[in-house]
Design a protein around this motif. Structure first.
Motif, mmCIF file in Angstrom:
data_model
loop_
_atom_site.group_PDB
_atom_site.id
_atom_site.type_symbol
_atom_site.label_atom_id
_atom_site.label_comp_id
_atom_site.label_asym_id
_atom_site.label_seq_id
_atom_site.Cartn_x
_atom_site.Cartn_y
_atom_site.Cartn_z
ATOM 1 N N ALA A 167 -5.440 -5.634 -7.623
ATOM 2 C CA ALA A 167 -4.837 -5.817 -6.308
ATOM 3 C C ALA A 167 -3.426 -6.369 -6.362
ATOM 4 C CB ALA A 167 -5.737 -6.693 -5.425
ATOM 5 N N PHE A 169 -0.334 -4.181 -5.917
ATOM 6 C CA PHE A 169 -0.054 -2.762 -5.744
ATOM 7 C C PHE A 169 1.241 -2.316 -6.405
ATOM 8 C CE2 PHE A 169 -2.695 -4.272 -2.360
ATOM 9 C CZ PHE A 169 -3.727 -3.365 -2.391
ATOM 10 N N GLU A 192 -6.432 -1.220 -8.355
ATOM 11 C CA GLU A 192 -5.430 -1.321 -7.296
ATOM 12 C C GLU A 192 -4.101 -1.868 -7.800
ATOM 13 O OE1 GLU A 192 -6.985 -2.545 -3.383
ATOM 14 O OE2 GLU A 192 -8.854 -2.795 -4.449
ATOM 15 N N ASN A 216 -8.269 3.016 -8.844
ATOM 16 C CA ASN A 216 -7.084 3.001 -7.987
ATOM 17 C C ASN A 216 -5.802 2.649 -8.719
ATOM 18 O OD1 ASN A 216 -7.961 3.503 -5.094
ATOM 19 N ND2 ASN A 216 -9.428 1.949 -5.757
ATOM 20 N N ASN A 673 -2.091 -2.413 1.896
ATOM 21 C CA ASN A 673 -3.345 -1.670 1.999
ATOM 22 C C ASN A 673 -3.726 -1.418 3.452
ATOM 23 O OD1 ASN A 673 -3.915 -4.313 2.527
ATOM 24 N ND2 ASN A 673 -5.975 -4.212 1.669
#
Ligand SMILES: *[C@@H]1O[C@H](CO)[C@@H](O)[C@H](O)[C@H]1NC(C)=O
Ligand SMILES: *[C@@H]1O[C@H](CO)[C@@H](O)[C@H](O)[C@H]1NC(C)=O
Ligand SMILES: *[C@@H]1O[C@H](CO)[C@@H](O)[C@H](O)[C@H]1NC(C)=O
Ligand SMILES: *[C@@H]1O[C@H](CO)[C@@H](O)[C@H](O)[C@H]1NC(C)=O
Ligand SMILES: *[C@@H]1O[C@H](CO)[C@@H](O)[C@H](O)[C@H]1NC(C)=O
Ligand SMILES: *[C@@H]1O[C@H](CO)[C@@H](O)[C@H](O)[C@H]1NC(C)=O
Ligand SMILES: *[C@@H]1O[C@H](CO)[C@@H](O)[C@H](O)[C@H]1NC(C)=O
Ligand SMILES: *[C@@H]1O[C@H](CO)[C@@H](O)[C@H](O)[C@H]1NC(C)=O
Length: 907
Positions: A167, A169, A192, A216, A673
Motif C-alpha cells: 500500500a 502506490f 499495491e 496489485n 485508491n
C-alpha cells in the motif's frame, strides 16, 4: 497473556514490548518474567532526537510519541522495545500520524531488529541506510505514501524475516538476485505498490519463505518454477500483475494453501500437476486466458474448498457422464463465470458440500436440470447470462438463498418453487406471466426482479399480502396492465418499487403509503397513469428518487413533497402539470436535490428564488467536480437492521472519517485508491441475515435542471448563478424575458446550457466565457444583441448556438446570418435536436445508467453480463457523452480506478 483482555485495547500495545512488565500492577508481576530495564542514556538522547525530527500531530490523543519524555525511562515509552540491558531494539511507530519524509535520525538505530512505521503519511523516498541495519528482522513500511525507487539491497539484509512495503502506490523498484546464503526471509509483501520487473529465479534461494504477496503491482514475465518449489511456501498471491506464459508445476511445494494468480495474462492449459499441491485450500486463477482445467484429476485434494476460474476461456468441459469426473474433490465454492462452457458441468452432480456455484456468462444452452437445486448446502446459484430456455423444478424443496437467472431465454410462468430464496432475479428473460399466488412463495424474499420480460396481465395483489419481507421489487419494462394495487405502496419494508415502463392505467391519486414507509425509490414513469400526485407521498420521509414522468398526471406543482428533505431526483417530465412552481406554505428544503426535470408540462409563471435557494447540493463548490469516495465493503453481522440503508459518502471528510477512523480502522492511506466520482456516491445495501448486496449507485456528479418546454415567463433570476455544482441547465422553449444573468459565470462546472427559444434580450454576458467546462451552449432564437464574446470555449461553439438572434454578431455568425431567420423547424410539434444537447430521455437513462454507471433503480452491476454490458456500456456511454461531453476526459483521469467497468471492455 491471559490477562490481556482485561485491559483497554490501547494498553495491549504495551504487551508487545519487552518492558510491559513495568506497566503492570504488582499482582501480575509475579506471573510474568522480570525484564524491566533502564534505558541507556545515549539511546534516550537518540530517541528524543528522533522525536524532535518527526512531524506528527501533537494534539492527537492517538499519538503515543507524546509519552516520549525525558523524565521517564525510555524503555517504558510507547512503541519502544529494549533488551534487558537497555538497548533499543524495536520501534513501533505505526499509526502515529507521522508525516514528512523518513527522518535521517533513524540511522542512529542501526541495531534495530524491528521497525514498524506502517500507516503513517510519511511520503518521500526510502533512505538507503537501512541496508546497514545488520540485525533487522522485520521492516514494515506499509501504507506510508512512500514514493520513488526502493533501494533493493535492503531485500538482501541477511537477517530480515519479514518485509512489508504494501500500500505505497507510488513506491517502485524491483527484486534483486538473492544469493544462496541469505535465507531467513519468511514473509514478503509488496502488494499495491508500483514494483515491476520480473521475478528472479534466485527467489528460490529464500528457502524460508512462507508468505508472498505481490498483488496489485506491475510485475511481468513468467513465474520462475523455483517459486513453486519453495518448501515452506503456504500463501502465494501474485494477482493483478502482468505475468504471462504457461504455468509449469514440477517439483512443487506441498505446503501451498492458497494460490492466487488472478488478473494476469497467463494462458494455455492448466496442467494436472497443479494438484501436486496436496494441501491446497483455495485456488484463484480468475481473469487470465486459460483454456482448460483438469476437472478429472484432483481426487487427492482433500482440503480444497474454493476454486475460482472465472473470466478465462475454458471450453465445454465434456458433454457426457464420464465416471472419471466423479472423483472431483468435494468443494464449497466454484466460480466458472465468464468462460465458454456449453453445458452445466456434470461433475457438480456428485458434489454434496457446494454452497456457491457461479456459471454466469457462459454459453450454456437448454434446460436448468432439477438436480442443480438439490445440493444440501447450496446457498448461491448464479446461472445468469447464458442461453437457458427451460427450467426443471427440484424434486424436493430447495434451500437455495440467492438465485440469479437474469439474461437467459427462460419462458412461461415465473417459477414458484424456491420458497427459501432471499434474492431472486428473473429479469431479462421471456417470462410471460406471473402466477396470481406468487406472493405465497416470496415470504423470505427481499429482492425480487422481473424487469424486462414479456409479462402481461395484472400485478398480483398476493405480493403485498404474503411477501412481507420484500425490500426491492422491480417489475419495470414489461407490459403489465391494470391499476397499481394500493397495497403495494403500503408495504412497510419496501424500499425500492419500480413499475416504470409498463402499461399501467388508472389514477394514482389514491395511492396509499403507510406512516413509517421505507420507500426510498419510487418509479412509476412511462405508464398511462392519470390523476394527481398522491397526497400520501408526503409520508415517504426518506424518499430519494421519485419518477412519475411520461404519464398523464394532471396536477399543480407537488408542494407536498417539499418536506421530504432527502429527495435527490424528481422527474415530472411529460405530464400535464400546470401553474407556478412556488410553494408558499412550507419551509421545507431540498438540500440533497441533484436532478429536477419538469420538462414538457404546462408550468407557467415566473420562477423565483424560493424554489431552488435551498438546493444545497447544487450549490456546493467544495466537491464541485471531483468527489472522492471509498468503496463500502462492510462486514455485516447477521440479523442487523432489516432495512435498506442508503450510505452516502460524498464529502472527502466522510471518506477520511471512514478510512482512518479513530479506533484504528483501515490505514490512513493516501486517496489514490479512491473510486472515480462517476462510479458511486450512494449505494443501497441490503443487510439482512448476514447477506449483503450493493444495489444502487447514483452518479454523484449528475446535477441537472430541466424546465424546458413549459410556459415559464419573466426574467431568469440572478440567484440561479449560485448553483455552482450544476452541470446541465435547460430552460429552453419557454417565455423567459430580460437578460441572461451575468451571475451564470459562477456556475463553473456547467457543461450544458440551453436557453434557446425564449424572449431573452440584451447582450450575452462576457462572464460566460469563464465557463470552461461548457461544451454545449444553445442561445438560439432569442432577441439577443451585440457581439458574441470570445475566448475559451466560445471559439468552439457552432453557428447553431447563436442563430435566430437578429441583433447578434461576431464569430461564429457570418454576416449573412445576421438577419431574417425563418422560425425553427419542428418535428411532431417539437423542434428537432438543437445544438449538441440532446433531450434527456429519463426512461432510458434512469434504468440504463443504472446498469452501467449505476444511476437509478436498476440493480447496479449485478444485473449486467458481458454480452449486454458491452452493448449498454457503449450505448449509454454515447448518451452520456452527449450530456456530459467532458466525461471522457474525466474518466480518463480515473481510468486506473475503474477497472470494474474496464473488465466489461476486456473481451
Ligand atoms: C514529562 O511528563 C511529565 C508528567 O507526565 C510532565 O510533568 C513533564 O512536563 C513532561 N516533560 C516534558 C519535557 O514534556
Ligand atoms: C542522531 O543522528 C543525527 C543525524 O541525523 C545526529 O545529528 C545526532 O547527533 C545523532 N544522535 C545521536 C545521539 O547519536
Ligand atoms: C506494525 O504495525 C501494524 C499496525 O499497528 C501491525 O498491524 C503490524 O502487526 C505491525 N508489524 C510488525 C512487524 O510489528
Ligand atoms: C488439510 O487440513 C488439515 C487441517 O487444517 C491439515 O491438518 C492437513 O495437513 C491438511 N492436509 C494436507 C494434505 O495438507
Ligand atoms: C460428446 O462429444 C463427442 C466428442 O467430443 C461427440 O462425438 C458426441 O456426439 C457428443 N455427445 C453429445 C451428446 O453431445
Ligand atoms: C396497453 O393497454 C391498452 C389498453 O389499455 C392496449 O390497447 C395496448 O395494446 C396495451 N399495450 C401493450 C404494449 O400491451
Ligand atoms: C390525459 O388525461 C386527460 C384528462 O385528464 C384526457 O383528456 C386525455 O385524453 C389523456 N391523454 C392520454 C394520452 O391518455
Ligand atoms: C416557516 O418558518 C417560519 C419562521 O421560521 C414560521 O413562522 C412559519 O410558521 C413556518 N411555516 C411553516 C409552514 O412551517
Amino acid at each position: 497473556m491471559l490477562f490481556v483482555h482485561h485491559f483497554p485495547s490501547s494498553a495491549k500495545k504495551f504487551f508487545q514490548n519487552e518492558n510491559f512488565a513495568a506497566l503492570l500492577v504488582p499482582p501480575l508481576l509475579i506471573l510474568l518474567p522480570a525484564v524491566h530495564s533502564q534505558c541507556i542514556k545515549d539511546q534516550q538522547q537518540s530517541l528524543l532526537h528522533l522525536k524532535k525530527s518527526l512531524q506528527f500531530d501533537q494534539s492527537s490523543c492517538r499519538t503515543p510519541l507524546i509519552s516520549w519524555n525525558s523524565s521517564t525511562d525510555c524503555c517504558s515509552w510507547v512503541g519502544v522495545t529494549c533488551t534487558s540491558n537497555g538497548h533499543v531494539v524495536g520501534l513501533d511507530l505505526s499509526r502515529e500520524t507521522i508525516s514528512g519524509p523518513i527522518s535521517g535520525s533513524f540511522a542512529n538505530f542501526s541495531n534495530l531488529r524491528v521497525l514498524n512505521l506502517s500507516s503513517n503519511t510519511i511520503s518521500g523516498t526510502v533512505p538507503g541506510f537501512f541496508v546497514k541495519f545488520s540485525k533487522l528482522t522485520s521492516l514494515n513500511l506499509s501504507g506510508c505514501s512512500l514514493s520513488g525507487t526502493f533501494p533493493n539491497e535492503i531485500f538482501q539484509v541477511p537477517t530480515l524475516q519479514t518485509i512489508d512495503l504494501s500500500a505505497n502506490f507510488k513506491l517502485g523498484g524491483s527484486l534483486p538476485e538473492f544469493p544462496k546464503k541469505i535465507g531467513s526471509l519468511q514473509s514478503l509483501s509488496l502488494s499495491e505498490t508500483n514494483f515491476s520487473g520480473s521475478l528472479p529465479d534466485s527467489i528460490g534461494n529464500l528457502k524460508m519463505l512462507s508468505t508472498i504477496d505481490l498483488s496489485n503491482c506491475s510485475f511481468h514475465g513468467s513465474i520462475p518454477s523455483s517459486l513453486f518449489s519453495l518448501p515452506l511456501l503456504s500463501q502465494l498471491n501474485l494477482s493483478h500483475n502482468q505475468f504471462s506464459g504457461e504455468l509449469a508445476f514440477s517439483n512443487v511445494s506441498s505446503n501451498l494453501v492458497t494460490l492466487d494468480l488472478s488478473f494476469n495474462n497467463f494462458e494455455g492449459q492448466i496442467s494436472v500437476s497443479i494438484f501436486n499441491f496436496r494441501g491446497l485450500q483455495s485456488l484463484n486463477l480468475s481473469s487470465n486466458n486459460f483454456s482448460a482445467f483438469p476437472f478429472n484429476g484432483p481426487q487427492q485434494l482433500k482440503n480444497l474448498t474454493n476454486i475460482d476460474l472465472s473470466y478465462n476461456s475454458l471450453l465445454s468441459l465434456y458433454n457426457g457422464t464420464d465416471s472419471s469426473y466423479s472423483s472431483f474433490p468435494q468443494i464449497d465454492s466454484l466460480n466458472l463465470a465468464a468462460n465458454k462452457l456449453g453445458t452445466i458441468p456434470y461433475f457438480l452432480r456428485n458434489q454434496s458440500t457446494l454452497s456457491s456455484v457461479d456459471l454466469s456468462e457462459n454459453h450454456i444452452r437448454g434446460k436448468i436440470p432439477h438436480w442443480i437445486w438439490s445440493f444440501d448446502q447450496l446457498s448461491n446459484l448464479n446461472l445468469s447470462c447464458n442461453y437457458l430456455v427451460t427450467l426443471e423444478a427440484p424434486l424436493l424443496d430447495s434451500k437455495v438463498k440467492t438465485v440469479d437467472l437474469h439474461s437467459n431465454q427462460l419462458h412461461g410462468q415465473i417459477p414458484t418453487f424456491l420458497p427459501s430464496a432471499i434474492y431472486l432475479d428473473y429479469s431479462r428473460n421471456n417470462f410471460n406471466s406471473i402466477p396470481s399466488n406468487i406472493g405465497d412463495f416470496l415470504t423470505n424474499t427481499l429482492f425480487f426482479s422481473l424487469s424486462s420480460n414479456n409479462l402481461h396481465g395484472l400485478i398480483p395483489a398476493s405480493i403485498c399480502i404474503y411477501a412481507s419481507n420484500l425490500q426491492i421489487l422491480n417489475l419495470s419494462n414489461n407490459s403489465l396492465s391494470g391499476m397499481i394495487p394500493q397495497c403495494l405502496t403500503a408495504m412497510r419494508d419496501l424500499s425500492v418499487l419500480n413499475l416504470a415502463r409498463n402499461n399501467l392505467t388508472g389514477s394514482v391519486s389514491n395511492i396509499e403509503v403507510t406512516e413509517d414507509s421505507s420507500l426510498q425509490i419510487l418509479e412509476i414513469g412511462g405508464n398511462q397513469l392519470r390523476g394527481k400526485v398522491p397526497k400520501s407521498l408526503a409520508k415517504c420521509t426518506i424518499l430519494e428518487v421519485l419518477n412519475i414522468g411520461n404519464n398523464n398526471i394532471t396536477d399543480s406543482f407537488p408542494c407536498l413533497l417539499k418536506n421530504i428533505s432527502t429527495l435527490r431526483v424528481l422527474i415530472l417530465r411529460s405530464n400535464n402539470f400546470y401553474g407556478g412552481t412556488e410553494c408558499l406554505n412550507t419551509n421545507g428544503t431540498w438540500s440533497e436535490l441533484q436532478i429536477i426535470d419538469l420538462a414538457h408540462n404546462n408550468f407557467s409563471g415566473e420562477i423565483q428564488g424560493i424554489l431552488w435557494r435551498t438546493w444545497q447540493k447544487m450549490m456546493d463548490t467544495k466537491n464541485g467536480s471531483l468527489l472522492k469516495t471509498v468503496p463500502t465493503k462492510r462486514n455485516v453481522g447477521s440479523h442487523t437492521k432489516r432495512k435498506l440503508s442508503l450510505v452516502a459518502l460524498e464529502s472527502p471528510e466522510a471518506t477520511n472519517a471512514l478510512s482512518c477512523n479513530r479506533l484504528g480502522g483501515p490505514s490512513c492511506r493516501d486517496n489514490s485508491n479512491a473510486i472515480s466520482p462517476l462510479e458511486y456516491s450512494v449505494s443501497v445495501i441490503v443487510t439482512s441475515k448476514g447477506f449483503e448486496m450493493e444495489l444502487v449507485k447514483i452518479l454523484s456528479i449528475f446535477t441537472l435542471i430541466d424546465f424546458s418546454s413549459n410556459n415559464f415567463s419573466g426574467p431568469i433570476p440572478k440567484g440561479m448563478g449560485e448553483l455552482k455544482s450544476l452541470r446541465v441547465l435547460n430552460l429552453s422553449r419557454n417565455a423567459f424575458t430580460g437578460e441572461i444573468p451575468s451571475s451564470f459565470g459562477n456556475m463553473r462546472v456547467l457543461e450544458s446550457l440551453d436557453l434557446s427559444q425564449n424572449k431573452l434580450s440584451g447582450h450575452i454576458p462576457p462572464q460566460l466565457v469563464k465557463l470552461t467546462y461548457l461544451a454545449s451552449l444553445n442561445l438560439s432564437y432569442n432577441q439577443l444583441i451585440g457581439r458574441i464574446p470570445t475566448g475559451n470555449q466560445f471559439s468552439t461553439f457552432p453557428n447553431d448556438s447563436f442563430t435566430g438572434n437578429k441583433g447578434l454578431s461576431g464569430y461564429p455568425l457570418t454576416v449573412d446570418n445576421k438577419a431574417g431567420f425563418p422560425p425553427p423547424p419542428t418535428v411532431n410539434g417539437r423542434p428537432p435536436n438543437s445544438g449538441h444537447h440532446r433531450e434527456v430521455n429519463w426512461d432510458l437513462i434512469i434504468v440504463e445508467i443504472g446498469f452501467t454507471f449505476g444511476f437509478g433503480v436498476a440493480v447496479g452491476s449485478l444485473v449486467l453480463c458481458k454480452r449486454w454490458s458491452k452493448w449498454y456500456y457503449k450505448a449509454m456511454y454515447n448518451i452520456l457523452l452527449k450530456i456530459f461531453p467532458q466525461l471522457e476526459e474525466r474518466i480518463g483521469i480515473h481510468r486506473r480506478h475503474v477497472y470494474i467497468n474496464q473488465r466489461w471492455w476486456r473481451r
